[in-house]
Design a protein around this motif. Structure first.
Motif, PDB file in Angstrom:
ATOM      1  N   ALA A 213       0.852  -1.197   0.000  1.00 14.08           N
ATOM      2  CA  ALA A 213       0.000   0.000   0.000  1.00 14.08           C
ATOM      3  C   ALA A 213       0.879   1.235   0.000  1.00 14.08           C
ATOM      4  CB  ALA A 213      -0.909   0.004   1.216  1.00 14.08           C
TER       5      ALA A 213
ATOM      6  N   ASN B  86       0.379   5.396   0.782  1.00 13.42           N
ATOM      7  CA  ASN B  86      -0.527   6.421   1.317  1.00 13.42           C
ATOM      8  C   ASN B  86      -1.880   5.827   1.710  1.00 13.42           C
ATOM      9  OD1 ASN B  86       1.428   8.422   0.857  1.00 13.42           O
ATOM     10  ND2 ASN B  86       0.772   8.615  -1.262  1.00 13.42           N
ATOM     11  N   GLY B  87      -1.844   4.610   2.246  1.00 10.79           N
ATOM     12  CA  GLY B  87      -3.063   3.970   2.737  1.00 10.79           C
ATOM     13  C   GLY B  87      -3.915   3.292   1.678  1.00 10.79           C
TER      14      GLY B  87
END
Length: 105
Positions: A45, A47-48
């Motif tokens: 992932a 940035n989330g």
């Protein structure tokens, strides 16, 4: 057959396995592993958000990079032994042993 919610995908010896045991730790390489050493699998992932178009792989979080193994202490220099001698000679041998310079490791 696995049914229901909540299982983890792990890889061990080239096999893909499934487990409900979430007792994970990090190995010496910083990878997330199960109790038997199986590598926990997942998606990367940024940035989330999961990066699209990739397959699953070993989970190795950025903050868990491999830690260097601690170096063993240097070997100690062998201690001099005083040969059996009269008390006055033993005292001088012990004194010279304490004050003699030692070579760096």
């Amino acid at each position: 057959m696995i049914s229901g919610d909540g299982f983890f995908v792990v890889r061990s010896g080239g096999e893909t396995l499934y487990t409900r045991n979430g007792g994970f730790t990090f190995d010496a390489s910083g990878r997330l592993v199960g109790a038997g050493g199986a590598l926990v699998q997942g998606w990367t992932a940024r940035n989330g958000a999961i990066v699209p178009g990739q397959g699953i792989g070993d989970i190795n979080p950025p903050g868990r990079r491999p830690q260097p193994r601690p170096r063993p202490p240097p070997p100690r220099a062998p201690r001099a032994t005083c040969p059996p001698a009269p008390r006055s000679a033993r005292r001088s041998c012990a004194t010279s042993r304490r004050t003699a310079p030692t070579a760096p490791p």
